[in-house]
Design a protein around this motif. Structure first.
Motif, PDB file in Angstrom:
ATOM      1  N   UNK A   7      64.295  26.830  16.901  1.00 34.60           N
ATOM      2  CA  UNK A   7      63.872  25.576  16.275  1.00 34.60           C
ATOM      3  C   UNK A   7      64.908  24.482  16.383  1.00 34.60           C
ATOM      4  N   UNK A   8      65.457  24.283  17.565  1.00 33.27           N
ATOM      5  CA  UNK A   8      66.291  23.111  17.839  1.00 33.27           C
ATOM      6  C   UNK A   8      65.406  22.006  18.385  1.00 33.27           C
ATOM      7  N   UNK A   9      66.014  20.948  18.866  1.00 35.86           N
ATOM      8  CA  UNK A   9      65.237  19.804  19.350  1.00 35.86           C
ATOM      9  C   UNK A   9      64.318  20.206  20.512  1.00 35.86           C
ATOM     10  N   UNK A  10      64.755  21.121  21.369  1.00 33.76           N
ATOM     11  CA  UNK A  10      63.919  21.512  22.510  1.00 33.76           C
ATOM     12  C   UNK A  10      62.672  22.255  22.030  1.00 33.76           C
ATOM     13  N   UNK A  11      62.857  23.248  21.163  1.00 41.63           N
ATOM     14  CA  UNK A  11      61.711  24.023  20.680  1.00 41.63           C
ATOM     15  C   UNK A  11      60.740  23.161  19.886  1.00 41.63           C
ATOM     16  N   UNK A  34      67.076  22.979  13.293  1.00 41.15           N
ATOM     17  CA  UNK A  34      68.211  22.133  13.671  1.00 41.15           C
ATOM     18  C   UNK A  34      69.563  22.808  13.489  1.00 41.15           C
ATOM     19  N   UNK A  35      69.560  24.003  12.889  1.00 37.22           N
ATOM     20  CA  UNK A  35      70.836  24.640  12.521  1.00 37.22           C
ATOM     21  C   UNK A  35      71.682  25.071  13.719  1.00 37.22           C
ATOM     22  N   UNK A 148      64.747  15.279  15.174  1.00 39.85           N
ATOM     23  CA  UNK A 148      64.149  16.600  14.993  1.00 39.85           C
ATOM     24  C   UNK A 148      63.074  16.563  13.908  1.00 39.85           C
ATOM     25  N   UNK A 149      63.401  15.896  12.812  1.00 41.16           N
ATOM     26  CA  UNK A 149      62.456  15.841  11.702  1.00 41.16           C
ATOM     27  C   UNK A 149      61.188  15.079  12.107  1.00 41.16           C
TER      28      UNK A 149
END
Ligand code: FAD
Ligand code: FES
Lengths: 377, 87
Positions: A7-11, A34-35, A148-149
Protein backbone atom coordinates in the motif's frame (compact mmCIF):
# COMPACT_ATOMS: atom_id res chain seq x y z
CA UNK A 1 -10.93 -9.59 -8.77
CA UNK A 2 -7.43 -8.14 -8.66
CA UNK A 3 -5.32 -8.33 -5.49
CA UNK A 4 -2.60 -5.74 -4.96
CA UNK A 5 0.09 -6.42 -2.37
CA UNK A 6 1.69 -3.27 -0.96
CA UNK A 7 0.00 0.00 0.00
CA UNK A 8 2.55 2.58 -1.11
CA UNK A 9 1.90 5.14 -3.82
CA UNK A 10 2.38 2.53 -6.58
CA UNK A 11 -0.10 0.02 -5.15
CA UNK A 12 -2.71 2.62 -4.19
CA UNK A 13 -2.52 4.55 -7.48
CA UNK A 14 -2.73 1.32 -9.49
CA UNK A 15 -5.78 0.25 -7.47
CA UNK A 16 -7.48 3.53 -8.36
CA UNK A 17 -6.62 3.24 -12.07
CA UNK A 18 -7.92 -0.34 -12.20
CA UNK A 19 -11.15 0.63 -10.45
CA UNK A 20 -11.57 3.45 -12.98
CA UNK A 21 -11.53 0.76 -15.67
CA UNK A 22 -14.28 -1.12 -13.82
CA UNK A 23 -12.26 -3.77 -11.99
CA UNK A 24 -12.88 -5.09 -8.48
CA UNK A 25 -9.72 -4.43 -6.49
CA UNK A 26 -8.43 -5.28 -3.01
CA UNK A 27 -5.18 -3.91 -1.56
CA UNK A 28 -3.19 -5.42 1.30
CA UNK A 29 -0.80 -3.34 3.38
CA UNK A 30 1.09 -4.82 6.29
CA UNK A 31 1.17 -1.58 8.29
CA UNK A 32 -0.59 1.72 7.54
CA UNK A 33 -0.89 2.95 3.97
CA UNK A 34 2.24 4.85 2.98
CA UNK A 35 4.34 3.34 5.78
CA UNK A 36 6.99 2.01 3.37
CA UNK A 37 9.17 4.32 1.28
CA UNK A 38 6.33 6.58 0.18
CA UNK A 39 5.86 8.59 3.38
CA UNK A 40 9.61 8.94 3.73
CA UNK A 41 10.37 10.43 0.35
CA UNK A 42 11.63 13.90 -0.48
CA UNK A 43 8.60 14.72 -2.71
CA UNK A 44 10.63 15.56 -5.85
CA UNK A 45 9.26 15.10 -9.37
CA UNK A 46 11.48 15.52 -12.43
CA UNK A 47 11.84 14.74 -16.11
CA UNK A 48 15.59 15.42 -15.98
CA UNK A 49 16.73 11.84 -16.60
CA UNK A 50 19.57 10.72 -18.84
CA UNK A 51 17.87 8.08 -20.98
CA UNK A 52 14.94 8.05 -23.39
CA UNK A 53 12.73 5.59 -21.48
CA UNK A 54 12.74 7.51 -18.21
CA UNK A 55 12.50 10.94 -19.85
CA UNK A 56 9.43 9.98 -21.89
CA UNK A 57 7.75 8.27 -18.96
CA UNK A 58 8.37 11.24 -16.68
CA UNK A 59 7.24 13.79 -19.25
CA UNK A 60 3.92 11.94 -19.34
CA UNK A 61 3.86 11.56 -15.56
CA UNK A 62 4.29 15.31 -15.05
CA UNK A 63 1.33 15.95 -17.36
CA UNK A 64 -0.69 13.65 -15.11
CA UNK A 65 0.58 15.32 -11.93
CA UNK A 66 -0.64 18.66 -13.30
CA UNK A 67 -4.22 17.40 -13.50
CA UNK A 68 -4.17 15.06 -10.54
CA UNK A 69 -5.75 17.29 -7.87
CA UNK A 70 -8.67 17.95 -10.18
CA UNK A 71 -9.07 14.33 -11.18
CA UNK A 72 -8.90 13.00 -7.62
CA UNK A 73 -10.94 15.92 -6.26
CA UNK A 74 -8.29 16.31 -3.61
CA UNK A 75 -5.34 18.69 -3.38
CA UNK A 76 -2.10 16.70 -3.82
CA UNK A 77 -0.09 19.95 -3.63
CA UNK A 78 1.71 19.52 -6.93
CA UNK A 79 3.78 22.59 -7.77
CA UNK A 80 6.08 23.16 -10.73
CA UNK A 81 8.94 24.72 -8.83
CA UNK A 82 11.62 23.10 -10.98
CA UNK A 83 14.82 21.14 -10.44
CA UNK A 84 18.18 22.87 -10.55
CA UNK A 85 21.23 20.66 -11.04
CA UNK A 86 24.56 22.41 -10.55
CA UNK A 87 27.89 21.62 -12.21
CA UNK A 88 31.22 22.10 -10.45
CA UNK A 89 33.63 21.20 -13.30
CA UNK A 90 33.97 21.75 -17.05
CA UNK A 91 33.48 18.03 -17.70
CA UNK A 92 30.24 18.16 -15.79
CA UNK A 93 29.06 21.16 -17.81
CA UNK A 94 29.68 19.12 -20.97
CA UNK A 95 27.75 16.18 -19.52
CA UNK A 96 24.87 18.52 -18.61
CA UNK A 97 24.81 19.80 -22.20
CA UNK A 98 24.51 16.25 -23.55
CA UNK A 99 21.68 15.43 -21.13
CA UNK A 100 19.87 18.66 -21.94
CA UNK A 101 20.05 17.89 -25.66
CA UNK A 102 18.46 14.50 -25.09
CA UNK A 103 15.76 15.94 -22.83
CA UNK A 104 14.97 18.71 -25.34
CA UNK A 105 14.63 16.08 -28.06
CA UNK A 106 11.70 14.56 -26.16
CA UNK A 107 10.08 17.88 -25.39
CA UNK A 108 11.49 18.56 -21.92
CA UNK A 109 12.48 22.25 -21.84
CA UNK A 110 15.63 21.97 -19.69
CA UNK A 111 18.23 24.65 -20.38
CA UNK A 112 21.74 25.51 -19.29
CA UNK A 113 21.83 28.59 -17.09
CA UNK A 114 24.57 30.72 -15.57
CA UNK A 115 25.31 30.87 -11.82
CA UNK A 116 23.75 34.35 -11.78
CA UNK A 117 20.51 33.08 -13.25
CA UNK A 118 20.58 30.24 -10.73
CA UNK A 119 20.90 32.77 -7.95
CA UNK A 120 17.81 34.57 -9.17
CA UNK A 121 15.86 31.34 -8.88
CA UNK A 122 17.35 30.41 -5.49
CA UNK A 123 18.38 33.70 -3.82
CA UNK A 124 20.46 32.30 -0.92
CA UNK A 125 22.50 30.01 -3.27
CA UNK A 126 26.29 29.95 -2.97
CA UNK A 127 26.63 30.72 -6.68
CA UNK A 128 30.42 31.09 -6.57
CA UNK A 129 30.86 27.34 -6.19
CA UNK A 130 29.19 26.51 -9.50
CA UNK A 131 29.97 26.87 -13.19
CA UNK A 132 26.49 26.31 -14.60
CA UNK A 133 23.06 24.91 -13.88
CA UNK A 134 20.64 22.58 -15.66
CA UNK A 135 17.20 24.08 -15.09
CA UNK A 136 13.83 22.59 -15.90
CA UNK A 137 11.01 24.78 -14.59
CA UNK A 138 8.47 22.04 -15.34
CA UNK A 139 9.91 19.66 -12.73
CA UNK A 140 8.45 20.04 -9.27
CA UNK A 141 7.15 18.45 -6.10
CA UNK A 142 3.95 17.21 -4.47
CA UNK A 143 2.94 16.03 -1.02
CA UNK A 144 3.54 12.28 -0.62
CA UNK A 145 0.97 12.22 2.21
CA UNK A 146 -1.78 13.98 0.30
CA UNK A 147 -1.02 12.27 -3.02
CA UNK A 148 -1.41 8.84 -1.44
CA UNK A 149 -4.49 9.86 0.50
CA UNK A 150 -6.07 11.47 -2.58
CA UNK A 151 -5.62 8.28 -4.62
CA UNK A 152 -6.92 6.18 -1.72
CA UNK A 153 -10.06 8.27 -1.22
CA UNK A 154 -10.78 8.29 -4.95
CA UNK A 155 -10.22 4.52 -5.04
CA UNK A 156 -12.63 4.00 -2.15
CA UNK A 157 -15.30 5.98 -3.97
CA UNK A 158 -14.92 3.56 -6.88
CA UNK A 159 -15.25 0.56 -4.58
CA UNK A 160 -11.63 -0.44 -3.92
CA UNK A 161 -11.23 -2.29 -0.61
CA UNK A 162 -8.13 -1.29 1.31
CA UNK A 163 -6.90 -3.57 4.10
CA UNK A 164 -4.41 -1.90 6.46
CA UNK A 165 -2.39 -3.96 8.97
CA UNK A 166 -2.86 -7.03 6.78
CA UNK A 167 0.34 -8.82 5.91
CA UNK A 168 0.55 -11.23 3.01
CA UNK A 169 2.23 -14.40 4.29
CA UNK A 170 1.81 -16.85 1.44
CA UNK A 171 0.51 -17.33 -2.09
CA UNK A 172 -0.94 -20.49 -3.60
CA UNK A 173 -2.69 -21.33 -6.81
CA UNK A 174 -5.49 -23.63 -7.92
CA UNK A 175 -7.81 -22.29 -10.61
CA UNK A 176 -7.35 -18.90 -8.94
CA UNK A 177 -4.59 -17.27 -6.91
CA UNK A 178 -5.03 -17.69 -3.16
CA UNK A 179 -3.50 -14.88 -1.14
CA UNK A 180 -2.90 -15.87 2.48
CA UNK A 181 -2.87 -12.98 4.91
CA UNK A 182 -2.91 -12.31 8.62
CA UNK A 183 -6.63 -11.63 8.08
CA UNK A 184 -7.42 -14.88 6.30
CA UNK A 185 -7.41 -16.03 2.68
CA UNK A 186 -8.54 -14.13 -0.38
CA UNK A 187 -9.08 -15.57 -3.87
CA UNK A 188 -8.22 -13.38 -6.84
CA UNK A 189 -7.71 -13.73 -10.60
CA UNK A 190 -4.70 -11.45 -10.88
CA UNK A 191 -1.99 -10.40 -8.42
CA UNK A 192 0.14 -7.27 -8.53
CA UNK A 193 3.24 -7.22 -6.35
CA UNK A 194 3.80 -3.56 -5.40
CA UNK A 195 5.92 -4.10 -2.30
CA UNK A 196 9.01 -2.32 -3.63
CA UNK A 197 11.84 -2.95 -1.13
CA UNK A 198 10.05 -6.10 0.09
CA UNK A 199 9.41 -7.25 -3.48
CA UNK A 200 11.65 -10.31 -3.35
CA UNK A 201 9.77 -11.81 -0.37
CA UNK A 202 6.56 -11.82 -2.36
CA UNK A 203 8.16 -13.14 -5.56
CA UNK A 204 9.78 -15.91 -3.51
CA UNK A 205 6.28 -17.01 -2.44
CA UNK A 206 5.69 -18.18 -6.03
CA UNK A 207 9.29 -19.39 -6.44
CA UNK A 208 10.20 -16.64 -8.89
CA UNK A 209 12.78 -14.68 -6.94
CA UNK A 210 14.36 -13.37 -10.15
CA UNK A 211 14.49 -9.61 -9.49
CA UNK A 212 17.60 -8.86 -7.45
CA UNK A 213 16.36 -5.86 -5.46
CA UNK A 214 18.58 -4.66 -2.61
CA UNK A 215 17.18 -2.26 0.00
CA UNK A 216 19.38 0.67 1.01
CA UNK A 217 18.57 2.91 3.95
CA UNK A 218 18.37 6.55 2.84
CA UNK A 219 17.67 9.42 5.19
CA UNK A 220 16.55 13.02 5.27
CA UNK A 221 16.91 15.90 7.68
CA UNK A 222 14.41 18.74 7.84
CA UNK A 223 14.73 22.25 9.21
CA UNK A 224 12.19 24.54 10.78
CA UNK A 225 10.09 26.51 8.27
CA UNK A 226 11.80 29.41 6.51
CA UNK A 227 10.17 32.10 4.39
CA UNK A 228 8.60 30.49 1.34
CA UNK A 229 10.07 30.95 -2.09
CA UNK A 230 13.74 30.90 -1.16
CA UNK A 231 14.71 27.31 -2.01
CA UNK A 232 11.61 26.19 -3.91
CA UNK A 233 13.20 24.01 -6.59
CA UNK A 234 15.15 20.89 -5.72
CA UNK A 235 18.77 22.08 -5.85
CA UNK A 236 21.43 19.43 -6.39
CA UNK A 237 25.12 19.49 -7.27
CA UNK A 238 25.59 15.80 -8.22
CA UNK A 239 29.36 16.02 -7.70
CA UNK A 240 28.76 16.82 -4.04
CA UNK A 241 27.75 13.30 -3.17
CA UNK A 242 24.35 13.76 -4.86
CA UNK A 243 23.40 16.10 -2.03
CA UNK A 244 20.25 18.18 -2.37
CA UNK A 245 18.00 20.71 -0.65
CA UNK A 246 14.33 21.42 -1.34
CA UNK A 247 11.81 23.51 0.54
CA UNK A 248 8.76 21.53 1.62
CA UNK A 249 5.85 22.73 -0.51
CA UNK A 250 3.49 22.47 2.43
CA UNK A 251 5.20 23.95 5.50
CA UNK A 252 8.33 25.64 4.13
CA UNK A 253 10.91 23.62 6.08
CA UNK A 254 14.04 22.67 4.14
CA UNK A 255 14.49 18.97 3.38
CA UNK A 256 18.16 17.99 3.02
CA UNK A 257 19.37 14.74 1.45
CA UNK A 258 22.65 13.12 0.45
CA UNK A 259 23.74 9.80 -1.03
CA UNK A 260 25.16 8.31 2.19
CA UNK A 261 23.39 4.93 2.31
CA UNK A 262 23.51 1.58 4.07
CA UNK A 263 22.29 -1.76 2.83
CA UNK A 264 19.71 -2.78 5.41
CA UNK A 265 16.48 -4.57 6.20
CA UNK A 266 13.63 -2.33 4.98
CA UNK A 267 11.79 -2.79 8.29
CA UNK A 268 14.66 -1.01 10.06
CA UNK A 269 14.08 2.73 9.80
CA UNK A 270 16.27 3.86 12.67
CA UNK A 271 18.07 7.08 11.73
CA UNK A 272 21.86 7.31 12.12
CA UNK A 273 23.80 10.20 13.60
CA UNK A 274 26.62 10.21 11.03
CA UNK A 275 24.01 11.07 8.40
CA UNK A 276 23.09 14.35 10.07
CA UNK A 277 26.67 15.54 10.02
CA UNK A 278 27.27 14.40 6.46
CA UNK A 279 24.10 15.89 4.99
CA UNK A 280 24.44 19.25 6.71
CA UNK A 281 28.07 19.59 5.65
CA UNK A 282 26.89 19.63 2.04
CA UNK A 283 23.70 21.59 2.65
CA UNK A 284 25.56 24.61 4.05
CA UNK A 285 27.96 24.48 1.11
CA UNK A 286 24.99 24.78 -1.24
CA UNK A 287 23.10 27.34 0.90
CA UNK A 288 25.48 28.94 3.44
CA UNK A 289 22.73 30.74 5.38
CA UNK A 290 21.19 27.40 6.32
CA UNK A 291 23.71 27.22 9.15
CA UNK A 292 21.55 29.68 11.10
CA UNK A 293 18.33 27.67 11.02
CA UNK A 294 17.32 24.81 13.30
CA UNK A 295 17.09 21.16 12.44
CA UNK A 296 13.77 19.77 13.69
CA UNK A 297 13.59 16.22 12.40
CA UNK A 298 15.43 13.35 10.83
CA UNK A 299 13.97 10.17 9.40
CA UNK A 300 14.89 7.14 7.33
CA UNK A 301 13.35 5.03 4.58
CA UNK A 302 14.63 2.76 1.83
CA UNK A 303 15.62 2.93 -1.78
CA UNK A 304 14.75 -0.40 -3.40
CA UNK A 305 17.60 -0.74 -5.85
CA UNK A 306 17.92 -3.01 -8.84
CA UNK A 307 21.34 -3.52 -10.48
CA UNK A 308 20.58 -0.74 -13.02
CA UNK A 309 18.45 1.45 -10.72
CA UNK A 310 15.47 1.03 -13.03
CA UNK A 311 12.31 -0.57 -11.66
CA UNK A 312 10.92 -3.92 -12.79
CA UNK A 313 7.45 -3.38 -14.28
CA UNK A 314 5.42 -6.01 -16.10
CA UNK A 315 4.12 -9.54 -16.08
CA UNK A 316 6.37 -11.95 -14.17
CA UNK A 317 4.23 -14.98 -14.89
CA UNK A 318 0.66 -15.44 -16.11
CA UNK A 319 -1.69 -13.16 -14.14
CA UNK A 320 1.06 -12.09 -11.75
CA UNK A 321 2.47 -8.60 -12.29
CA UNK A 322 5.23 -6.66 -10.56
CA UNK A 323 5.98 -2.94 -10.19
CA UNK A 324 8.89 -2.93 -7.76
CA UNK A 325 12.48 -1.74 -7.33
CA UNK A 326 11.87 1.98 -7.79
CA UNK A 327 15.14 3.14 -6.24
CA UNK A 328 14.99 6.90 -5.55
CA UNK A 329 12.24 7.78 -8.03
CA UNK A 330 9.07 5.78 -7.51
CA UNK A 331 6.95 8.59 -6.17
CA UNK A 332 7.33 10.80 -9.23
CA UNK A 333 6.58 7.94 -11.63
CA UNK A 334 3.53 6.59 -9.84
CA UNK A 335 0.79 8.36 -11.86
CA UNK A 336 2.22 7.15 -15.19
CA UNK A 337 3.19 3.65 -14.03
CA UNK A 338 -0.20 3.07 -12.37
CA UNK A 339 -2.14 4.05 -15.49
CA UNK A 340 0.14 2.04 -17.78
CA UNK A 341 -0.10 -1.10 -15.69
CA UNK A 342 -3.86 -0.87 -15.21
CA UNK A 343 -4.50 -0.31 -18.93
CA UNK A 344 -2.17 -3.11 -19.92
CA UNK A 345 -3.85 -5.55 -17.54
CA UNK A 346 -7.41 -4.62 -18.50
CA UNK A 347 -7.12 -3.64 -22.17
CA UNK A 348 -3.85 -5.28 -23.17
CA UNK A 349 -2.42 -1.95 -24.34
CA UNK A 350 -1.81 1.55 -23.07
CA UNK A 351 -1.23 5.02 -24.42
CA UNK A 352 1.30 5.75 -21.69
CA UNK A 353 4.81 5.87 -23.21
CA UNK A 354 6.13 3.14 -20.93
CA UNK A 355 8.86 1.07 -22.58
CA UNK A 356 7.97 -2.45 -21.39
CA UNK A 357 11.18 -3.84 -22.88
CA UNK A 358 13.27 -1.38 -20.86
CA UNK A 359 11.55 -2.18 -17.56
CA UNK A 360 11.17 -5.92 -18.26
CA UNK A 361 11.28 -7.84 -14.95
CA UNK A 362 13.11 -10.75 -16.61
CA UNK A 363 16.06 -8.66 -17.86
CA UNK A 364 18.29 -9.55 -14.90
CA UNK A 365 17.79 -13.28 -15.48
CA UNK A 366 18.92 -12.75 -19.06
CA UNK A 367 21.97 -10.88 -17.85
CA UNK A 368 20.82 -7.61 -19.44
CA UNK A 369 21.12 -4.26 -17.74
CA UNK A 370 19.81 -0.88 -18.81
CA UNK A 371 21.72 2.36 -18.60
CA UNK A 372 21.71 3.22 -14.94
CA UNK A 373 18.81 5.56 -14.18
CA UNK A 374 19.87 8.86 -12.75
CA UNK A 375 19.47 8.35 -9.01
CA UNK A 376 18.78 11.40 -7.03
CA UNK A 377 15.32 12.51 -5.68
CA UNK B 1 -11.75 27.48 17.25
CA UNK B 2 -9.59 25.40 19.56
CA UNK B 3 -5.97 24.76 18.62
CA UNK B 4 -4.45 21.33 19.30
CA UNK B 5 -1.13 21.81 17.50
CA UNK B 6 0.21 25.25 18.10
CA UNK B 7 3.36 24.62 16.03
CA UNK B 8 1.34 23.99 12.88
CA UNK B 9 -1.96 25.73 13.70
CA UNK B 10 -4.18 22.67 13.67
CA UNK B 11 -7.61 22.84 15.27
CA UNK B 12 -9.68 20.28 17.16
CA UNK B 13 -12.32 20.61 14.44
CA UNK B 14 -9.85 19.57 11.74
CA UNK B 15 -8.83 16.50 13.73
CA UNK B 16 -12.44 15.53 14.41
CA UNK B 17 -13.44 16.01 10.80
CA UNK B 18 -10.78 13.63 9.54
CA UNK B 19 -11.67 11.03 12.17
CA UNK B 20 -15.30 11.33 11.05
CA UNK B 21 -14.13 10.75 7.48
CA UNK B 22 -12.65 7.46 8.64
CA UNK B 23 -9.02 8.32 9.26
CA UNK B 24 -8.52 6.67 12.64
CA UNK B 25 -4.83 5.79 12.44
CA UNK B 26 -2.65 8.19 14.41
CA UNK B 27 0.16 7.87 11.85
CA UNK B 28 -2.18 8.94 9.05
CA UNK B 29 -3.78 11.74 11.04
CA UNK B 30 -0.36 13.02 11.92
CA UNK B 31 0.80 13.22 8.33
CA UNK B 32 -2.39 14.62 6.88
CA UNK B 33 -2.53 17.43 9.44
CA UNK B 34 1.18 17.70 10.28
CA UNK B 35 0.50 17.29 13.96
CA UNK B 36 3.67 16.32 15.78
CA UNK B 37 5.83 17.63 12.97
CA UNK B 38 6.50 21.08 14.32
CA UNK B 39 9.54 22.22 16.25
CA UNK B 40 8.18 20.74 19.51
CA UNK B 41 7.74 17.35 17.80
CA UNK B 42 4.32 16.81 19.21
CA UNK B 43 5.03 17.28 22.88
CA UNK B 44 1.89 19.38 23.15
CA UNK B 45 -0.39 18.05 20.45
CA UNK B 46 0.16 14.29 20.28
CA UNK B 47 -1.31 13.56 23.76
CA UNK B 48 -4.29 15.78 22.94
CA UNK B 49 -4.89 14.10 19.61
CA UNK B 50 -4.63 10.68 21.24
CA UNK B 51 -7.35 11.62 23.71
CA UNK B 52 -9.62 12.94 20.93
CA UNK B 53 -9.01 9.75 18.96
CA UNK B 54 -9.75 7.59 22.01
CA UNK B 55 -12.95 9.50 22.77
CA UNK B 56 -14.23 9.39 19.19
CA UNK B 57 -13.37 5.77 18.42
CA UNK B 58 -14.07 4.25 21.82
CA UNK B 59 -10.51 2.97 22.08
CA UNK B 60 -8.46 3.17 25.26
CA UNK B 61 -5.70 5.76 25.34
CA UNK B 62 -3.20 3.05 26.35
CA UNK B 63 -4.02 1.09 23.21
CA UNK B 64 -3.03 3.88 20.85
CA UNK B 65 0.59 3.53 19.91
CA UNK B 66 2.73 6.65 20.21
CA UNK B 67 4.59 7.72 17.07
CA UNK B 68 8.38 7.35 17.08
CA UNK B 69 10.23 10.20 18.70
CA UNK B 70 12.42 11.67 16.00
CA UNK B 71 15.92 13.03 16.40
CA UNK B 72 16.61 15.74 17.60
CA UNK B 73 14.25 15.96 20.58
CA UNK B 74 14.68 19.73 20.62
CA UNK B 75 15.55 21.89 17.63
CA UNK B 76 19.31 22.30 17.14
CA UNK B 77 21.03 24.91 14.99
CA UNK B 78 22.55 23.51 11.80
CA UNK B 79 25.91 25.08 12.65
CA UNK B 80 26.17 22.90 15.75
CA UNK B 81 26.63 19.92 13.41
CA UNK B 82 28.97 21.50 10.93
CA UNK B 83 32.69 21.20 11.70
CA UNK B 84 34.84 24.28 11.96
CA UNK B 85 36.90 24.71 8.81
CA UNK B 86 33.98 23.59 6.68
CA UNK B 87 32.51 27.03 6.75
C1 FAD C 1 14.89 9.32 1.76
C2 FAD C 1 14.14 9.05 0.48
C3 FAD C 1 13.92 10.08 -0.45
C4 FAD C 1 13.21 9.85 -1.63
N1 FAD C 1 12.96 10.90 -2.47
C5 FAD C 1 12.20 10.70 -3.57
C6 FAD C 1 11.84 11.78 -4.41
O1 FAD C 1 12.18 12.94 -4.15
N2 FAD C 1 11.08 11.53 -5.50
C7 FAD C 1 10.66 10.26 -5.82
O2 FAD C 1 10.01 10.08 -6.84
N3 FAD C 1 10.99 9.21 -5.04
C8 FAD C 1 11.74 9.40 -3.91
N4 FAD C 1 12.04 8.33 -3.11
C9 FAD C 1 11.65 6.99 -3.54
C10 FAD C 1 10.18 6.74 -3.30
O3 FAD C 1 9.88 6.98 -1.92
C11 FAD C 1 9.84 5.29 -3.64
O4 FAD C 1 10.39 4.91 -4.87
C12 FAD C 1 8.33 5.10 -3.72
O5 FAD C 1 7.71 5.60 -2.55
C13 FAD C 1 7.98 3.66 -3.93
O6 FAD C 1 6.60 3.47 -3.74
P1 FAD C 1 6.05 2.02 -3.68
O7 FAD C 1 4.59 2.10 -3.59
O8 FAD C 1 6.65 1.22 -4.78
O9 FAD C 1 6.71 1.41 -2.35
P2 FAD C 1 6.42 1.60 -0.80
O10 FAD C 1 5.92 2.95 -0.48
O11 FAD C 1 7.62 1.13 -0.07
O12 FAD C 1 5.22 0.60 -0.55
C14 FAD C 1 5.38 -0.79 -0.45
C15 FAD C 1 4.47 -1.24 0.67
O13 FAD C 1 4.40 -2.66 0.71
C16 FAD C 1 4.13 -3.03 2.03
N5 FAD C 1 4.44 -4.46 2.22
C17 FAD C 1 5.65 -5.03 2.20
N6 FAD C 1 5.54 -6.36 2.40
C18 FAD C 1 4.22 -6.63 2.54
C19 FAD C 1 3.47 -7.83 2.78
N7 FAD C 1 4.06 -9.01 2.91
N8 FAD C 1 2.13 -7.72 2.88
C20 FAD C 1 1.49 -6.51 2.73
N9 FAD C 1 2.16 -5.36 2.52
C21 FAD C 1 3.50 -5.42 2.42
C22 FAD C 1 5.03 -2.11 2.83
O14 FAD C 1 4.64 -1.99 4.19
C23 FAD C 1 4.95 -0.81 2.05
O15 FAD C 1 4.02 0.11 2.60
C24 FAD C 1 12.73 8.54 -1.92
C25 FAD C 1 12.95 7.51 -1.00
C26 FAD C 1 13.62 7.75 0.20
C27 FAD C 1 13.79 6.63 1.18
S1 FES D 1 2.28 21.45 19.00
FE1 FES D 1 2.14 20.05 17.40
S2 FES D 1 4.19 19.79 16.80
FE2 FES D 1 4.33 21.24 18.36
Amino acid sequence: MIGIIGGGIIGVATAYELAKLGEDVIVFEKRYFGSGSTFRCASGIRAQFTDEANIKLMKYSIEKWKKLSEELEYNVMFQQTGYLFLATSEEEVEAFKRNIKLQNKFGVPTRLISPEEAKEIVPPLNENAFLAGAWNPEDGKASPFHALYGYKKAGERLGVKFYPYTKVIGIEKDEKWIIKTTRGEFRVDIIINATNAWGREINAMINLDVIPIRPFKHQLVKTEPIKKGQIEPLVCPPAWNDSYVIQDGEDGGVICGTALEYESNPDDVTPTYDFVKEVLKWAVKIIPALRHVHVVRQWAGHYAKTPDNNPAIGELTEDFYVAIGFSGHGFMMAPAVAQALAERIVKGRTKVPLDWEWFDPWRFERGELRTSAFQIG
Amino acid sequence: MRIVCRCNDVTVEEVEKLIDEGVTDLEELRRLLRIGMGPCQGRTCIPLVISILARKTGRRVEDIELPNARFPTRPVRVEAFVEEGEK
